[in-house]
Write a protein that holds these residues in place. Structure first.
Motif, mmCIF file in Angstrom:
data_model
loop_
_atom_site.group_PDB
_atom_site.id
_atom_site.type_symbol
_atom_site.label_atom_id
_atom_site.label_comp_id
_atom_site.label_asym_id
_atom_site.label_seq_id
_atom_site.Cartn_x
_atom_site.Cartn_y
_atom_site.Cartn_z
ATOM 1 N N TRP A 58 -16.278 8.721 -47.862
ATOM 2 C CA TRP A 58 -17.183 8.381 -46.573
ATOM 3 C C TRP A 58 -16.338 9.251 -45.776
ATOM 4 C CZ3 TRP A 58 -20.997 4.711 -45.906
ATOM 5 C CH2 TRP A 58 -21.090 3.930 -46.968
ATOM 6 N N LYS A 59 -17.105 9.983 -44.692
ATOM 7 C CA LYS A 59 -16.725 10.588 -43.719
ATOM 8 C C LYS A 59 -17.900 10.182 -42.390
ATOM 9 C CE LYS A 59 -15.216 14.130 -40.957
ATOM 10 N NZ LYS A 59 -13.583 13.965 -40.443
ATOM 11 N N ASP A 60 -17.224 9.732 -41.303
ATOM 12 C CA ASP A 60 -17.992 9.489 -40.157
ATOM 13 C C ASP A 60 -19.471 8.502 -40.487
ATOM 14 O OD1 ASP A 60 -16.453 10.800 -38.636
ATOM 15 O OD2 ASP A 60 -17.646 12.649 -38.831
ATOM 16 N N GLY A 61 -19.183 7.490 -41.374
ATOM 17 C CA GLY A 61 -20.067 6.515 -41.935
ATOM 18 C C GLY A 61 -20.944 7.062 -42.814
ATOM 19 N N GLU A 62 -20.956 8.146 -43.317
ATOM 20 C CA GLU A 62 -21.819 8.744 -44.199
ATOM 21 C C GLU A 62 -21.394 8.924 -45.671
ATOM 22 O OE1 GLU A 62 -24.149 12.198 -43.216
ATOM 23 O OE2 GLU A 62 -24.312 11.834 -41.335
ATOM 24 N N VAL A 63 -21.838 8.618 -46.796
ATOM 25 C CA VAL A 63 -21.272 8.908 -47.898
ATOM 26 C C VAL A 63 -21.345 10.380 -48.525
ATOM 27 C CG1 VAL A 63 -21.801 8.681 -50.677
ATOM 28 C CG2 VAL A 63 -22.071 6.651 -48.885
ATOM 29 N N VAL A 64 -20.308 10.887 -48.800
ATOM 30 C CA VAL A 64 -20.183 12.389 -49.264
ATOM 31 C C VAL A 64 -19.921 12.414 -50.481
ATOM 32 C CG1 VAL A 64 -19.230 13.002 -46.938
ATOM 33 C CG2 VAL A 64 -17.725 12.481 -48.530
ATOM 34 N N ARG A 65 -19.445 11.529 -51.403
ATOM 35 C CA ARG A 65 -19.386 11.820 -52.804
ATOM 36 C C ARG A 65 -19.084 10.359 -53.486
ATOM 37 N NH1 ARG A 65 -20.178 15.899 -53.108
ATOM 38 N NH2 ARG A 65 -18.871 17.667 -53.844
ATOM 39 N N THR A 66 -19.551 10.075 -54.665
ATOM 40 C CA THR A 66 -19.331 8.856 -55.486
ATOM 41 C C THR A 66 -18.726 9.433 -56.750
ATOM 42 O OG1 THR A 66 -21.187 7.739 -54.380
ATOM 43 C CG2 THR A 66 -20.265 6.815 -56.414
ATOM 44 N N TYR A 67 -17.947 8.532 -57.448
ATOM 45 C CA TYR A 67 -17.142 8.966 -58.708
ATOM 46 C C TYR A 67 -17.094 7.649 -59.773
ATOM 47 C CZ TYR A 67 -15.187 12.511 -56.261
ATOM 48 O OH TYR A 67 -15.064 13.878 -55.405
ATOM 49 N N ASP A 68 -17.136 7.771 -60.913
ATOM 50 C CA ASP A 68 -16.903 6.496 -61.728
ATOM 51 C C ASP A 68 -15.495 6.460 -62.003
ATOM 52 O OD1 ASP A 68 -19.908 5.982 -62.511
ATOM 53 O OD2 ASP A 68 -19.779 7.400 -63.872
ATOM 54 N N ILE A 69 -15.037 5.198 -62.037
ATOM 55 C CA ILE A 69 -13.481 4.985 -62.293
ATOM 56 C C ILE A 69 -13.037 4.012 -63.370
ATOM 57 C CG2 ILE A 69 -13.146 5.419 -59.649
ATOM 58 C CD1 ILE A 69 -12.945 2.434 -59.481
ATOM 59 N N ALA A 70 -11.893 4.407 -63.756
ATOM 60 C CA ALA A 70 -11.109 3.295 -64.642
ATOM 61 C C ALA A 70 -10.319 2.555 -63.721
ATOM 62 C CB ALA A 70 -10.650 4.333 -65.695
ATOM 63 N N LEU A 71 -9.798 1.340 -64.224
ATOM 64 C CA LEU A 71 -8.826 0.584 -63.348
ATOM 65 C C LEU A 71 -7.824 -0.054 -64.410
ATOM 66 C CD1 LEU A 71 -11.819 -1.758 -61.682
ATOM 67 C CD2 LEU A 71 -10.285 0.173 -60.653
ATOM 68 N N GLY A 72 -7.071 -1.046 -63.898
ATOM 69 C CA GLY A 72 -6.038 -1.493 -64.647
ATOM 70 C C GLY A 72 -6.713 -2.134 -66.018
ATOM 71 N N PHE A 73 -5.888 -2.289 -66.936
ATOM 72 C CA PHE A 73 -6.413 -2.887 -68.209
ATOM 73 C C PHE A 73 -6.941 -4.371 -68.319
ATOM 74 C CE2 PHE A 73 -1.901 -3.699 -68.462
ATOM 75 C CZ PHE A 73 -1.608 -4.771 -68.624
ATOM 76 N N ASP A 74 -6.633 -4.925 -67.256
ATOM 77 C CA ASP A 74 -7.125 -6.614 -67.000
ATOM 78 C C ASP A 74 -7.661 -6.521 -65.513
ATOM 79 O OD1 ASP A 74 -7.811 -9.093 -67.470
ATOM 80 O OD2 ASP A 74 -5.815 -9.912 -67.046
ATOM 81 N N PRO A 75 -8.671 -5.960 -65.145
ATOM 82 C CA PRO A 75 -8.977 -5.861 -63.765
ATOM 83 C C PRO A 75 -9.875 -6.923 -62.911
ATOM 84 C CG PRO A 75 -10.744 -4.721 -65.102
ATOM 85 C CD PRO A 75 -9.890 -5.217 -66.050
#
Length: 179
Positions: A58-75
């Motif tokens: 986010w920048k100044d309340g606007e979305v600028v990019r979105t990504y898929d993520i991986a987390l810890g093995f027991d999230p």
């Protein structure tokens, strides 16, 4: 004639291997996310939604990019202790940058917080630490992002995505991690 048949078989085999290599490279090579909004010089906020496996810049309340993520093995749930495989929840800030990370660049968040340390001390265990936003293990990034939760509690993206994030997220950037 036998020699010609062997040569033909060898060439056919090499052709099949080459075709398989091209298909696999195209399938697993890192692909930059589609650009919908130009990235600013700096962002002011990162939102991580664990259940959606999504990170939003986010920048100044606007979305600028979105990504898929991986987390810890027991999230599921908030991080409680070292080794539980959970990614912490709450509001943090980026407090360090490591260009020599074992996971293709990393941005550290200021976990554990004082209340996490106090809880661990009272319970006689370590709350864990060294929670990062990072890329893939060095040497594996050429195949793209690992498509399942695999970290010890960090947030992982592809190497190409990590280079984008690294360029715009500085020390002090807010990081909110929601369930």
């Amino acid at each position: 004639m036998l020699r010609l048949a062997r040569l033909f078989s060898a060439l056919t085999f090499l052709l099949i291997l080459t075709g398989a290599a091209v298909v696999l490279y195209d399938r697993y090579s890192p692909v930059a996310p589609p650009v919908t909004v130009a990235l600013p010089d700096r962002i002011d906020r990162i939102l991580i939604e664990k259940s959606a496996r999504r990170m939003t810049l986010w920048k100044d309340g606007e979305v600028v990019r979105t990504y898929d993520i991986a987390l810890g093995f027991d999230p599921e749930g908030d991080k409680d202790r070292e080794g539980d495989g959970r990614t912490p929840e709450g509001t943090f800030t980026i407090d360090r940058r490591n260009p020599n990370s074992a996971y293709h660049l990393s941005l550290g968040i200021d976990y554990p917080q004082p209340e996490d340390v106090a809880r661990g001390r009272a319970g006689g265990y370590s709350p864990g630490g060294d929670i990062m936003i990072h890329g893939q293990p060095n040497g594996l990034g050429r195949i793209g992002a690992i498509p399942y939760d695999w970290t010890a509690g960090c947030i992982a993206v592809s190497d190409a995505e990590m280079r984008e994030i690294w360029a715009v997220a500085g020390i002090g950037t807010e990081v909110e991690i929601r369930p």
